[in-house]
Design a protein around this motif. Sequence first.
Motif, PDB file in Angstrom:
ATOM      1  N   UNK A 151      35.075  43.280  36.897  1.00 30.99           N
ATOM      2  CA  UNK A 151      34.564  42.234  36.050  1.00 30.99           C
ATOM      3  C   UNK A 151      35.221  42.154  34.753  1.00 30.99           C
ATOM      4  N   UNK A 152      35.566  42.738  34.430  1.00 31.12           N
ATOM      5  CA  UNK A 152      36.575  42.253  32.863  1.00 31.12           C
ATOM      6  C   UNK A 152      37.867  41.382  33.297  1.00 31.12           C
ATOM      7  N   UNK A 153      37.919  40.977  32.893  1.00 32.44           N
ATOM      8  CA  UNK A 153      40.075  40.160  32.874  1.00 32.44           C
ATOM      9  C   UNK A 153      40.776  40.469  31.655  1.00 32.44           C
ATOM     10  N   UNK A 154      41.510  41.696  31.393  1.00 29.40           N
ATOM     11  CA  UNK A 154      42.363  41.937  30.497  1.00 29.40           C
ATOM     12  C   UNK A 154      43.397  40.680  30.795  1.00 29.40           C
ATOM     13  N   UNK A 155      43.567  41.147  29.156  1.00 28.90           N
ATOM     14  CA  UNK A 155      44.642  39.794  28.704  1.00 28.90           C
ATOM     15  C   UNK A 155      45.961  40.998  29.289  1.00 28.90           C
ATOM     16  N   UNK A 156      46.014  41.863  28.807  1.00 26.20           N
ATOM     17  CA  UNK A 156      47.357  42.789  29.778  1.00 26.20           C
ATOM     18  C   UNK A 156      47.183  43.451  30.498  1.00 26.20           C
ATOM     19  N   UNK A 157      47.738  43.475  32.115  1.00 22.74           N
ATOM     20  CA  UNK A 157      47.073  45.027  32.627  1.00 22.74           C
ATOM     21  C   UNK A 157      48.210  45.484  32.458  1.00 22.74           C
ATOM     22  N   UNK A 189      50.278  43.365  34.727  1.00 22.46           N
ATOM     23  CA  UNK A 189      51.797  42.678  33.922  1.00 22.46           C
ATOM     24  C   UNK A 189      52.774  43.458  34.120  1.00 22.46           C
ATOM     25  N   UNK A 190      52.038  44.751  33.986  1.00 19.78           N
ATOM     26  CA  UNK A 190      53.234  45.689  33.443  1.00 19.78           C
ATOM     27  C   UNK A 190      53.228  47.451  34.332  1.00 19.78           C
ATOM     28  N   UNK A 191      54.471  47.192  35.200  1.00 21.47           N
ATOM     29  CA  UNK A 191      54.215  49.064  36.026  1.00 21.47           C
ATOM     30  C   UNK A 191      55.113  49.504  35.431  1.00 21.47           C
TER      31      UNK A 191
END
Length: 349
Positions: A151-157, A189-191
């Motif tokens: 329900x929240x869309x982060x700018x960076x995941x 975006x980053x693993x």
Amino acid sequence: MEGNHIRTYPLLAPLAWLYGAGVTVRNWLFDRGILEERTFDVPVICVGNITVGGTGKTPHTEYLIRLLSKEWQVAVLSRGYKRKSKGFVLAEADTPMEQIGDEPFQMKRKFPHIHMAVDRDRRQGIERLCSPNIEPATDVVVLDDAYQHRYVKPGLNILLIDYHRLIYFDKVLPEGRLREPAGGKKRADILVVTKCPKRMAHEEMQDITERLRLHPGQKVFFTRYDYPKTLGEEAGENPLIVTGIASPRQMEYDLRKILPRFEMMTFPDHHLFTKKDMERIRERGKGRTILTTEKDATRLRDVETKVIPIEVTFMGKDKQEEFNNIILNYVRENSRNSVVLESKNGHEA
């Protein structure tokens, strides 16, 4: 490679199929916009996983706090696992652990200058942290363990993956320990592959990267835990190490290179130590040093312990600088000041 030896329960595959189907439908509804993901006008960074259990969220969240606090007022928002309170709680210097949970308590104690809050409703939590009555004003929000909170869309995941339980070898709950199918990694975006062995071959990193099948734009990093060289002198002979963490395997392996002898006493993750537990620990640790993790020390307040400090180290040449630049550039480009300045420049044009 460690991950191909993980334990799964094939007899539970039918239940895992049903669970996986439900999670897949839920993600499809978010992907199509039928369920709404909300964005915010402050940078939001999510640190999470798709595996039940410890992947190193707290040490990596603390790494981000150190990195970001040099320029910005950081707020960390967590669910507050096993806390006894409800709703939104903004931690103060004297807030007891029971009100916010052990990991938030640890972070607030280590970084008193941050805004540390807990709220199961992450949208409400971010709203409260960004409200005018929070001073100093929040510049960036770090979401702790919120990868499935769509329900929240982060700018960076940022998706953390335990080296000892690589997601492409694992299965969905309850057959394995995946909270959602491994394909959920596409939202990252980053693993970051965490808890890696200290001497990890470049070829193994390449193999893991290929097996993860990254999407365009995704970046993968590898990290390990480092321990102070003085730990052996401070620990004395044959210390007792007490842990209540989900995955102590790499920690035990690494410590064997520093401590010639020690005894392990393990408990489940987030274990709430009872008086009986602490009596057992004191009895087994009599006459020697009792070592524990920072997280466990917050729950072992009636036992005299020494904390084992750990430090996240990025593996590979220039990888730490690359990771830092991604984080810092994202926050700089999406900070409130940048948005206001861009709006003014556009208006003047």
